[in-house]
Design an enzyme around this catalytic site. Structure first.
Site, PDB file in Angstrom:
ATOM      1  N   GLN A 178       8.991  -0.290  -0.131  1.00  0.00           N
ATOM      2  CA  GLN A 178       9.695   0.885   0.408  1.00  0.00           C
ATOM      3  C   GLN A 178      10.503   1.619  -0.660  1.00  0.00           C
ATOM      4  O   GLN A 178      11.058   2.690  -0.382  1.00  0.00           O
ATOM      5  CB  GLN A 178      10.616   0.459   1.555  1.00  0.00           C
ATOM      6  N   CYS A 214       6.202  -4.373  20.172  1.00  0.00           N
ATOM      7  CA  CYS A 214       5.317  -4.834  21.237  1.00  0.00           C
ATOM      8  C   CYS A 214       4.712  -6.164  20.845  1.00  0.00           C
ATOM      9  O   CYS A 214       4.016  -6.260  19.842  1.00  0.00           O
ATOM     10  CB  CYS A 214       4.182  -3.827  21.445  1.00  0.00           C
ATOM     11  N   ASN A 252      12.308  -1.925   5.307  1.00  0.00           N
ATOM     12  CA  ASN A 252      11.472  -0.909   5.948  1.00  0.00           C
ATOM     13  C   ASN A 252      12.095  -0.349   7.221  1.00  0.00           C
ATOM     14  O   ASN A 252      11.864   0.794   7.574  1.00  0.00           O
ATOM     15  CB  ASN A 252      10.075  -1.469   6.235  1.00  0.00           C
ATOM     16  N   HIS A 300       0.061   3.634  -0.098  1.00  0.00           N
ATOM     17  CA  HIS A 300       0.192   4.477   1.105  1.00  0.00           C
ATOM     18  C   HIS A 300       1.621   4.643   1.603  1.00  0.00           C
ATOM     19  O   HIS A 300       1.847   5.299   2.612  1.00  0.00           O
ATOM     20  CB  HIS A 300      -0.732   3.989   2.224  1.00  0.00           C
ATOM     21  N   ALA A 325       0.151  -3.959  -0.147  1.00  0.00           N
ATOM     22  CA  ALA A 325       1.335  -4.789  -0.372  1.00  0.00           C
ATOM     23  C   ALA A 325       1.239  -6.132   0.340  1.00  0.00           C
ATOM     24  O   ALA A 325       1.767  -7.129  -0.136  1.00  0.00           O
ATOM     25  CB  ALA A 325       2.590  -4.046   0.073  1.00  0.00           C
ATOM     26  N   THR A 326       0.549  -6.166   1.475  1.00  0.00           N
ATOM     27  CA  THR A 326       0.383  -7.449   2.169  1.00  0.00           C
ATOM     28  C   THR A 326      -0.306  -8.445   1.246  1.00  0.00           C
ATOM     29  O   THR A 326       0.152  -9.582   1.073  1.00  0.00           O
ATOM     30  CB  THR A 326      -0.453  -7.263   3.457  1.00  0.00           C
ATOM     31  N   THR A 344     -14.403  -6.199  -6.535  1.00  0.00           N
ATOM     32  CA  THR A 344     -14.647  -4.891  -7.133  1.00  0.00           C
ATOM     33  C   THR A 344     -13.456  -3.973  -6.888  1.00  0.00           C
ATOM     34  O   THR A 344     -12.963  -3.881  -5.764  1.00  0.00           O
ATOM     35  CB  THR A 344     -15.918  -4.269  -6.514  1.00  0.00           C
TER      36      THR A 344
HETATM   37  C1  LIG Z   1       4.170  -1.449   4.621  1.00  0.00           C
HETATM   38  C2  LIG Z   1       4.821  -2.634   4.041  1.00  0.00           C
HETATM   39  C3  LIG Z   1       4.080  -3.751   3.627  1.00  0.00           C
HETATM   40  C4  LIG Z   1       2.578  -3.844   3.837  1.00  0.00           C
HETATM   41  O1  LIG Z   1       1.890  -2.973   3.004  1.00  0.00           O
HETATM   42  P1  LIG Z   1       0.306  -2.744   3.196  1.00  0.00           P
HETATM   43  O2  LIG Z   1      -0.118  -2.012   1.963  1.00  0.00           O
HETATM   44  O3  LIG Z   1       0.158  -1.934   4.429  1.00  0.00           O
HETATM   45  O4  LIG Z   1      -0.344  -4.070   3.283  1.00  0.00           O
HETATM   46  C5  LIG Z   1       4.744  -4.799   3.046  1.00  0.00           C
HETATM   47  N1  LIG Z   1       6.074  -4.767   2.875  1.00  0.00           N
HETATM   48  C6  LIG Z   1       6.824  -3.733   3.262  1.00  0.00           C
HETATM   49  C7  LIG Z   1       8.291  -3.756   3.042  1.00  0.00           C
HETATM   50  C8  LIG Z   1       6.232  -2.634   3.866  1.00  0.00           C
HETATM   51  O5  LIG Z   1       6.986  -1.611   4.261  1.00  0.00           O
END
Ligand SMILES: *Cc1c(COP(=O)(O)O)cnc(C)c1O
Length: 407
Positions: free
Chosen positions: A183, A331, A155, A205, A75-76, A244
């Site tokens: 989320q 942190c 989140n 994930h 998602a990043t 890929t």
């Molecule tokens: C976990 C999360 C991300 C990042 O997802 P990744 O697949 O770990 O890069 C982005 N946005 C929200 C709201 C998330 O909870």
């Protein structure tokens, strides 16, 4: 400790991969080794076929066309591709983006980069309950606005934004609507086309698939949305994301989407009962317990709770890491900062630092919730028994009026 089984209530950080998704992935590590871009032999065709199938499974979950799914590393990357990609692609139309202060860092940091590239970004406050103020959102739109990016569900708090109303505003003003739906996808119904969402980021994930694979939905018709690629290479994913494809990961992602489609309603119903049990137990047996964020418009498996005058990180030590949860403190290199999301909801530093986020998941059991209630309640009482602040509070001293000699 010792024989105590670990209890995992941190599913908003990542979910365990469903064993059915793992099983679907396994052949693609060895038996079927092909590169989905290899067009001239059966190994490549098999891999491509598997990717196409996963694309179908995912697009079925979202009720979109499979051509509208662009695979990424998570998602990043999808957030970055959506935000920077729209900014670059639509630069002749305008340079202004609107988002919320409570967005994930992947969105906020991509927006900061856009500002460095000459763009303008408005970071809107949220209301006390964590939801966007629709009037403020409409007032922020200018003739230079190209994109509004608002997450589906937060989140940290699980608060769900008024997606339909935001979509209507975007439609009215001719602005593209993107949502980080990481989320929400696979947990509640997320059909972007019904709500006027043009781009949507999500990841495997957080929905019981593997780590390291995600996707960006990009609307192809009415309007046909385009994003400038952020990764240059072989022109994969219709030129929008080179590299890929992670074939086993994508296969697991697809399987996770198929399972979600069949099971998310039952999961949500079961988990909301357990979540409410947890929340009510604390509210009924402990004093000064606050639930953060809107409780009606909220994901069914999330509870963000402040135990006033109990420092969250300290509370976590009372149960010796037997329960995995997140605290409202982040942190940073030098210190413990209160969560910027909770601060944006108007919580003071103390209530933010005294919060814990409980995020339940498909594999959470009622027994685990019962054990959690017992351990956390005991921890809160223990911490308060030792706390001079709690004693002062119980004696009716107005803590806000006390002048502390040291911060
Ligand atoms: C976990 C999360 C991300 C990042 O997802 P990744 O697949 O770990 O890069 C982005 N946005 C929200 C709201 C998330 O909870």
């Amino acid at each position: 400790m010792g024989s105590q089984k670990l209890i995992y209530l941190d599913n908003n950080s990542t979910t365990p991969c469903d064993p059915r998704a793992v099983e679907a992935m396994l052949p693609f590590f060895h038996q079927i080794p092909g590169n989905a871009a290899s067009r001239n032999h059966p190994f490549g065709w098999q891999a491509e076929e598997a990717v196409d199938y996963a694309r179908e499974q995912i697009s079925n979950l979202l009720a979109v066309d499979s051509k509208e799914i662009i695979f990424t590393s998570g998602a990043t990357e999808a957030d970055n591709l959506g935000i920077k990609g729209v900014f670059e692609m639509y630069s002749r139309k305008g340079n202004h983006i609107i988002t919320l202060k409570t967005e994930h860092k992947a969105v906020l940091d991509a927006c900061k980069k856009v500002e460095k590239m000459g763009g303008q970004v408005t970071y809107l406050d949220v209301k006390r309950d964590g939801r966007v103020d629709l009037a403020a959102l409409e007032a922020a739109i200018t003739d230079k606005t190209v994109l509004i990016s608002i997450m589906w569900a937060n989140n940290e708090t699980g608060v769900i934004q008024p997606m339909k109303e935001i979509g209507e505003l975007c439609e009215k003003h001719g602005v593209l609507f993107m949502s980080d739906a990481t989320q929400a996808v696979g947990k509640i119904k997320t059909h972007p086309k019904e709500l006027g969402i043009h781009l949507m980021a999500f990841t495997a994930h957080k929905m019981y698939g593997p780590k390291g694979v995600g996707a960006l939905f990009v609307n192809r018709k009415n309007p046909r949305v385009k994003v400038t690629s952020q990764m240059d290479g072989g022109g994969h994913e219709r030129g929008m994301r080179s590299g890929t494809l992670n074939v086993p990961g994508i296969v697991g992602f697809g399987k996770a989407a198929e399972i979600a489609m069949q099971e998310m309603e039952a999961d949500a119903a079961r988990l909301s009962i357990l979540r409410d049990k947890l929340e009510n137990a604390f509210k009924d047996t402990l004093e000064e317990v606050y639930v953060n964020g809107n409780v009606e418009h909220r994901m069914p498996h999330v509870a963000n709770i402040s135990f006033k005058h109990v420092e969250g990180e300290g509370l976590m030590m009372t149960f010796n890491q037997n329960i995995a949860v997140s605290s409202g403190s982040a942190c940073t290199s030098a210190s413990l900062e209160p969560s910027y999301v909770l601060i944006a909801l108007g919580l003071g530093d103390d209530l933010a630092h005294s919060s814990l986020r409980f995020s339940l998941g498909r594999f959470t059991t009622e027994e685990e919730i019962d054990q959690t209630i017992a351990m956390i309640s005991k921890g809160v009482n223990h911490m308060r028994d030792l706390s001079p602040i709690w004693e002062m509070f119980k004696e009716g001293i107005d803590l806000d009026a006390v002048e502390w000699s040291e911060h």
